[in-house]
Design a protein around this motif. Structure first.
Motif, mmCIF file in Angstrom:
data_model
loop_
_atom_site.group_PDB
_atom_site.id
_atom_site.type_symbol
_atom_site.label_atom_id
_atom_site.label_comp_id
_atom_site.label_asym_id
_atom_site.label_seq_id
_atom_site.Cartn_x
_atom_site.Cartn_y
_atom_site.Cartn_z
ATOM 1 N N LYS A 171 3.661 -10.211 7.589
ATOM 2 C CA LYS A 171 2.807 -9.122 8.049
ATOM 3 C C LYS A 171 2.237 -8.381 6.836
ATOM 4 N N SER A 172 0.961 -8.007 6.901
ATOM 5 C CA SER A 172 0.318 -7.297 5.794
ATOM 6 C C SER A 172 0.026 -5.853 6.186
ATOM 7 N N TYR A 173 0.479 -4.922 5.335
ATOM 8 C CA TYR A 173 0.247 -3.497 5.553
ATOM 9 C C TYR A 173 -0.197 -2.815 4.258
ATOM 10 N N HIS A 174 -0.841 -3.566 3.366
ATOM 11 C CA HIS A 174 -1.132 -3.016 2.042
ATOM 12 C C HIS A 174 -2.095 -1.831 2.088
ATOM 13 N N SER A 175 -2.927 -1.764 3.103
ATOM 14 C CA SER A 175 -3.868 -0.647 3.162
ATOM 15 C C SER A 175 -3.181 0.664 3.539
ATOM 16 N N LEU A 176 -1.954 0.569 4.041
ATOM 17 C CA LEU A 176 -1.240 1.765 4.480
ATOM 18 C C LEU A 176 -0.270 2.295 3.433
ATOM 19 N N VAL A 182 8.562 -10.678 6.744
ATOM 20 C CA VAL A 182 8.204 -10.254 5.392
ATOM 21 C C VAL A 182 7.002 -9.323 5.483
ATOM 22 N N LEU A 183 7.141 -8.117 4.940
ATOM 23 C CA LEU A 183 6.053 -7.144 4.951
ATOM 24 C C LEU A 183 5.362 -7.136 3.594
#
Length: 249
Positions: A49-54, A13-14
């Motif tokens: 997985k966290s990619y919120h800054s991207l 899960v992203l």
């Protein structure tokens, strides 16, 4: 969709945006081993997985309130998502800066009529089964379905047991409880969200001991006739006497 795959260790899960800490995604990002969604506790085996800054950025509560404050003649604000607590807090903040604005928060299974800015409840499951005279298909009882394998039909019968698998597939067993049932209605994991979104999670449990009418092509599976339902419009609840609501040829 998310709740179907959280228990699968092969799922990733992203998280690509901000989420309140007490929301399901916020809990997942914090490493929760289990969460509750739609009233059901789900074991989390997926990787998060966290990619919120991207990928994502949006206004927070303060920015939204400041934006609304720039429109003093604003009449309506509609809050369409977020937890109930978060929506209530946002409503309070909005009305603190603009006491004349009406804040509308549509609830589950409500629609908003923009012309009148009024909320209406969406209809529940359609009741009644169409008369065979208005259809190309026959209208038969569950006990007769075996005679019509390969044909489209309206099949009616009493739901005696239901089952929802972990990955989302739902079975309605007619005539007798499983494994002695005489007919099956199956909703696959690919289509279950259509039913859950319209009817609410756990809708299948509300059908136990009720007479339903299901439309579709009859097939045999493990020597039991069944219809695969891909759309909630195929499924109808029959009030009262089934023989009158859905007469058979």
């Amino acid at each position: 969709m998310l709740r179907r795959y959280l228990s699968d260790p092969n799922t990733v899960v992203l998280k690509v945006g901000w989420a309140p800490p007490d929301s399901p995604m916020g809990q997942l990002a914090a490493g929760a081993n289990k969460i509750t969604m739609a009233g059901k506790e789900i074991q989390v085996r997926a990787s998060i997985k966290s990619y919120h800054s991207l990928f994502s950025g949006h206004a927070d509560q303060l920015m939204l309130v400041n934006f609304i404050q720039a429109f003093p003649k604003l009449k309506y604000v509609v809050i369409t998502h977020g937890s109930e607590r978060a929506r209530n807090i946002l409503q309070e903040r909005i009305q603190e800066v603009n006491k004349n604005v009406t804040v509308i928060k549509p609830g589950y299974r409500q629609k908003l009529k923009l012309k009148t800015m009024s909320l209406e409840a969406l209809p529940a499951l359609t009741t009644g089964c169409p008369s065979p005279s208005s259809l190309d298909e026959v209208c038969i009882s569950a006990s007769e379905a075996r005679q019509y394998v390969g044909r489209r039909a309206w099949v009616h019968g009493v739901v005696k047991s239901v089952r929802r698998l972990d990955y989302g597939r739902v079975f309605l067993n007619l005539g007798q409880p499983y494994p002695d049932h005489i007919f099956t209605v199956m909703v696959t994991e690919e289509d279950i969200d259509k039913f859950d979104d319209l009817l609410g999670y756990g809708w299948e449990n509300t059908l136990i001991n009720k007479t339903i009418c299901i439309n579709g092509t009859i097939r045999l599976y493990n020597n039991i006739p069944e219809i695969i339902a891909t759309n909630p419009e195929q499924l109808k609840v029959i009030p009262g006497d089934a023989s009158k609501a859905c007469p058979c040829k």
